[in-house]
Design an enzyme around this catalytic site. Structure first.
Site, PDB file in Angstrom:
ATOM      1  CD  GLU A   1      -3.854  -2.062   7.602  1.00 44.95           C
ATOM      2  OE1 GLU A   1      -2.708  -2.251   7.198  1.00 44.95           O
ATOM      3  OE2 GLU A   1      -4.517  -1.070   7.279  1.00 44.95           O
TER       4      GLU A   1
ATOM      5  CG  ASN B   1      -1.755   1.210   1.386  1.00 44.37           C
ATOM      6  OD1 ASN B   1      -1.844   2.007   0.455  1.00 44.37           O
ATOM      7  ND2 ASN B   1      -2.387   1.367   2.547  1.00 44.37           N
TER       8      ASN B   1
ATOM      9  CD  GLU C   1      -2.966   5.820   6.529  1.00 43.09           C
ATOM     10  OE1 GLU C   1      -2.924   5.747   5.284  1.00 43.09           O
ATOM     11  OE2 GLU C   1      -2.035   5.430   7.258  1.00 43.09           O
TER      12      GLU C   1
ATOM     13  CE  LYS D   1      -0.305   3.486   4.584  1.00 44.28           C
ATOM     14  NZ  LYS D   1      -0.230   3.631   6.017  1.00 44.28           N
TER      15      LYS D   1
ATOM     16  N   GLY E   1       2.145   2.661  10.882  1.00 43.30           N
ATOM     17  CA  GLY E   1       3.152   3.711  10.715  1.00 43.30           C
ATOM     18  C   GLY E   1       3.874   4.107  11.993  1.00 43.30           C
TER      19      GLY E   1
ATOM     20  CB  SER F   1       4.674  -1.272  12.396  1.00 48.17           C
ATOM     21  OG  SER F   1       4.289   0.074  12.586  1.00 48.17           O
TER      22      SER F   1
ATOM     23  CG  HIS G   1      -6.064   2.203   5.014  1.00 46.88           C
ATOM     24  ND1 HIS G   1      -5.647   3.178   5.897  1.00 46.88           N
ATOM     25  CD2 HIS G   1      -5.056   1.301   4.924  1.00 46.88           C
ATOM     26  CE1 HIS G   1      -4.426   2.874   6.310  1.00 46.88           C
ATOM     27  NE2 HIS G   1      -4.046   1.743   5.740  1.00 46.88           N
TER      28      HIS G   1
END
Ligand code: PGA
Length: 257
Positions: A162, A8, A88, A10, A168, A204, A86
């Protein structure tokens, strides 16, 4: 058994040339590359082993939907996988479970493979793993409404667990907790929908922890963000993906020479 590794990217990299370079260095079997929309075509043209995916999809057909990208257009570009929900997008774009459900149904009906992302925030995990399981169960309940009535092939639905606090941050989930969550999701979807989805872990994942994570039989692969932008690190992760090992090592050596 081979494991699936999803890259991914991003909102990276900066331009098409960098995207192509990254794609070529990540082009292994059982890998899915999800670049940003502007690089989709160029990346797709440069993949021979990996599959092409996206980080989002719109549920509508062609039409008056300013700024959106339709599943119809993705199919035309050879896209096979779509990431939906996701965290985000849930956080920054305020995507609700209802929007996510619309996207998921449309993508499944289009016979795209859906990677549905679920996972709890820090404050929920601080209450314990059972609170996290409850949170994930509620997300799944809402995001999967109506799947019994759509064109659903078992292999077209994948779940990526996730935990938001692991994304991250460099702090991945404890393996025993990830395994517990993966088993929980599998049992839930088997009993509710008679589905046996692949369950991936994201948050991560890097060259140092991939081997342990991917060795767990309950975890069918990884959704990789930051480390997918570093070719050598990403290749290490792919190497650990057991059935690919020999093949990936061979390609890795070729790439280095
Ligand atoms: P990360 O991102 O690997 O950088 O934690 C994972 C993701 O957001 O899918």
């Amino acid at each position: 058994m081979s494991k699936l590794i999803i890259a991914n990217w991003k909102t990276n990299p900066l331009n098409i040339a960098e995207g192509i370079e990254l794609a070529k260095a990540s082009d292994f079997p059982n890998v899915v590359i999800c670049p940003p929309f502007p690089f989709l075509n160029a990346v797709g043209e440069n993949l021979t082993n990996a599959s092409l995916g996206t980080q989002d999809v719109f549920w509508g057909n062609l039409g008056p939907y300013t700024g959106e990208v339709s599943w119809r257009q993705l199919l035309e570009l050879g896209v096979k996988y779509v990431i939906i929900g996701h965290s985000e997008r849930r956080i920054y774009l305020k995507e609700t479970d209802e929007l996510i459900n619309n996207k998921l149904i449309a993508a499944l009906n289009a016979e795209l493979k859906v990677i549905l992302c679920v996972g709890e925030p820090r404050e929920i995990r601080d209450k314990g793993i059972n609170a996290a399981k409850n949170y994930v169960e509620q997300q799944l309940d809402k995001d999967l409404i109506g799947i019994e009535n759509c064109k659903l092939k078992n292999e077209n639905l994948l779940i990526a667990y996730e935990p938001i606090w692991a994304i991250g941050t460099g702090i991945s989930d404890k393996l025993e907790d990830t395994i517990g969550m993966a088993s929980f999701i599998k049992t839930l979807l088997a009993s509710r929908y008679s589905l046996k989805p692949l369950v991936l872990y994201g948050g991560s994942v890097n060259a140092a922890n991939a081997k342990e994570i991917l060795s767990a039989k309950e975890i069918d692969g990884a959704l990789v963000g930051g480390a997918s932008l570093k070719p050598e690190e990403f290749q290490e992760i792919v190497k650990f993906s057991t059935a690919l090992r020999a093949y990936a090592e061979n390609l890795y050596i070729k790439h280095q020479s």
